[in-house]
Design a protein around this motif. Structure first.
Motif, short mmCIF file in Angstrom:
data_model
loop_
_atom_site.label_atom_id
_atom_site.label_comp_id
_atom_site.label_asym_id
_atom_site.label_seq_id
_atom_site.Cartn_x
_atom_site.Cartn_y
_atom_site.Cartn_z
N ALA A 1 0.77 -1.23 -0.05
CA ALA A 1 -0.01 -0.11 0.02
C ALA A 1 0.84 1.32 -0.14
O ALA A 1 0.54 2.26 -0.58
CB ALA A 1 -0.88 -0.01 1.15
N ASN A 2 2.00 1.22 0.66
CA ASN A 2 2.87 2.38 0.67
C ASN A 2 3.45 2.87 -0.69
O ASN A 2 3.55 3.99 -1.11
CB ASN A 2 3.96 2.16 1.51
CG ASN A 2 3.63 2.06 3.21
OD1 ASN A 2 2.64 2.58 3.48
ND2 ASN A 2 4.49 1.48 3.71
N LEU A 3 3.67 1.87 -1.63
CA LEU A 3 3.86 2.13 -2.98
C LEU A 3 2.93 2.49 -3.92
O LEU A 3 2.93 3.29 -4.55
CB LEU A 3 4.64 0.80 -3.56
CG LEU A 3 5.28 1.34 -4.85
CD1 LEU A 3 6.06 2.21 -5.05
CD2 LEU A 3 5.98 -0.12 -5.34
N GLY B 1 -0.72 2.19 -3.18
CA GLY B 1 -2.00 2.88 -2.48
C GLY B 1 -3.13 1.65 -2.69
O GLY B 1 -2.73 0.53 -2.88
#
Length: 437
Positions: A169-171, A173
């Motif tokens: 998700a950090n990369l 979304g």
């Protein structure tokens, strides 16, 4: 096509070993590949294999239940009459192949576990009613619907990246399903396969002289002798409809609450619950249900024995970095136009050794998503390319055919000659989807 499939079937019958032999050969092959292409030593490979051998225990049990519970449900009087009524409407071999394929595609699009079992059970029932239909092609057609699962409602990769807090998700979304499952390219692939694969399978029908009908022994049902009723509590409870009604009511209330609160969320556990609850209700008494369960469990031997070996192979592929080597090679020959296509091909290759959608995503995602960032590619489409690669080579991967083969009473070599051409045909459609949409 009839000539080509005849040649393919002949080759498979002569050279494709039993799935257990296949997985042992694959284990040795992966060990040799890793030692040759990575810095891992033979001893390290053995520890990777042994350390992961039991990593799929939960999934193995889920697959055992899905197969056994499917058998239990199919052998209930009500369900058998329903399947028989539908199958009796099919009059010709051509219609049998087309309808079995289409039903399997729809069922697998809804949920892959549901589709694997229902397709094979329906095909076997059709074999009881339709004469001169090639039983091998009928079962291959039932299995062919599995090609569509990762582009459907239960696709593990698109559902994973649509979930808050997923591992990447950090990369990338959170990516909603309207840009994955309901994107233009995915709908194109799904619709074209659904509309044409039934007729492609019908095109592979052998000539009359080459048709192999079902062995009558495969359709015989072993009659289970129930104990004679006795006038005591144990015997009366085993034949009690009250217990069935109470347990069935509990199960139905749970399922109703699940779908009301969570929507149409089908995972393996929910599918298994549906199968078991309906099996309990449709068999009427605990005694009949348990007799059907005892008979059904015999078909799960292949899954119980072989799935741990695939867990060991997955461990060798992931812990040694060989899966990453494969993925990086495809990235190295890609550009902004061919990236999705080669991502699809890499997914197909890795799936052969790591036949798990979730496991494959955890292995390939870091590499392919980084490459997508460098090339300015779409993350959602990259994820779906891996997903379709994972589904694609299932057509020639005996691992996923085991439930259908167990129900049908066939061996992998009986259907893989047909499945090879299904792989080629669907590969063309999927490739067009990622190249031009």
């Amino acid at each position: 096509m009839k000539t080509l499939t005849k040649i393919s079937n002949t080759i498979m019958e002569k050279y494709l070993p039993d799935p257990y032999i296949f997985v042992t050969i694959l284990t040795v092959l992966v060990l040799l590949l890793v030692v040759s292409l990575t810095d891992s030593s033979p001893l390290e490979m053995v520890t990777y294999w042994g350390g992961n051998f039991w990593k799929l225990l939960e999934f193995t049990m889920q697959m055992v239940i899905v197969l056994a519970a499917g058998h239990i449900l199919a052998n209930s009087p009500i369900f058998k009459k329903g399947l028989s009524a539908v199958a009796s409407k099919i009059k010709t071999p051509s219609m049998a192949i087309i309808i079995v394929t289409f039903i399997s595609l729809i069922a697998c699009w809804i949920n892959w576990g549901f589709g694997l079992v229902i397709g094979a059970l329906f095909a076997k029932e059709i074999a009881r009613h339709v004469k001169k239909v090639d039983y091998r092609l009928l079962i291959a057609s039932a299995y062919s619907g599995f090609i569509i699962w990762h582009g459907g409602l239960a696709g593990s990769i698109p559902l994973s990246i649509a979930t808050e807090g997923h591992p990447f998700a950090n990369l990338i979304g959170v990516i909603p399903t309207n840009v994955t499952l309901f994107s233009t390219y995915n709908l194109f692939i799904v619709i074209v396969i659904a509309l044409t694969l039934p007729f492609f399978n019908r095109w592979m029908m052998p000539k009359d002289e080459d048709t192999i009908e079902v062995e009558p022994s495969l359709l015989e049902e072993e009659k289970v002798a129930l104990p004679k009723p006795e006038n005591n509590f144990a015997s009366r409870s085993e034949r009690s409809y009250i217990l069935t009604i109470l347990i069935g009511l509990i199960g139905l209330v749970f399922l109703f609450h699940h779908f009301i609160t969570k929507g149409f969320a089908l995972d393996l556990n929910v599918v298994n619950t549906i199968f078991i609850v309906l099996g309990i209700i449709f068999h009427g008494t605990p005694q009949r249900f348990l007799a059907a369960a005892q008979d059904a469990i015999k078909t799960t031997t292949g899954i119980v024995i072989q799935f741990p070996f695939y867990a060991g192979i997955m461990g060798m592929m992931t812990d040694s970095g060989l899966a990453a080597v494969f993925s990086q090679w495809f990235v190295s020959i890609s550009n902004e136009h061919t990236f999705y296509l080669f991502t699809f091909f890499s997914g197909g290759l890795v799936n052969f050794f790591v036949p798990s959608g979730g496991g494959q995503w955890s292995v390939q995602a870091p590499i392919m998503l980084d490459a997508a960032t460098a090339l300015g590619a779409d993350y959602a489409k990259t994820a779906m390319a891996i997903a379709w690669g994972d589904a694609w080579t299932n057509m020639i991967q005996p691992f996923w055919a085991l439930p259908a083969l167990a129900i049908a009473g066939l061996k992998a070599k009986d259907i893989m000659g047909f499945c090879l051409f299904i792989l080629i045909y669907t590969g063309i459609i999927i490739s067009i989807g990622f190249l031009f949409f």
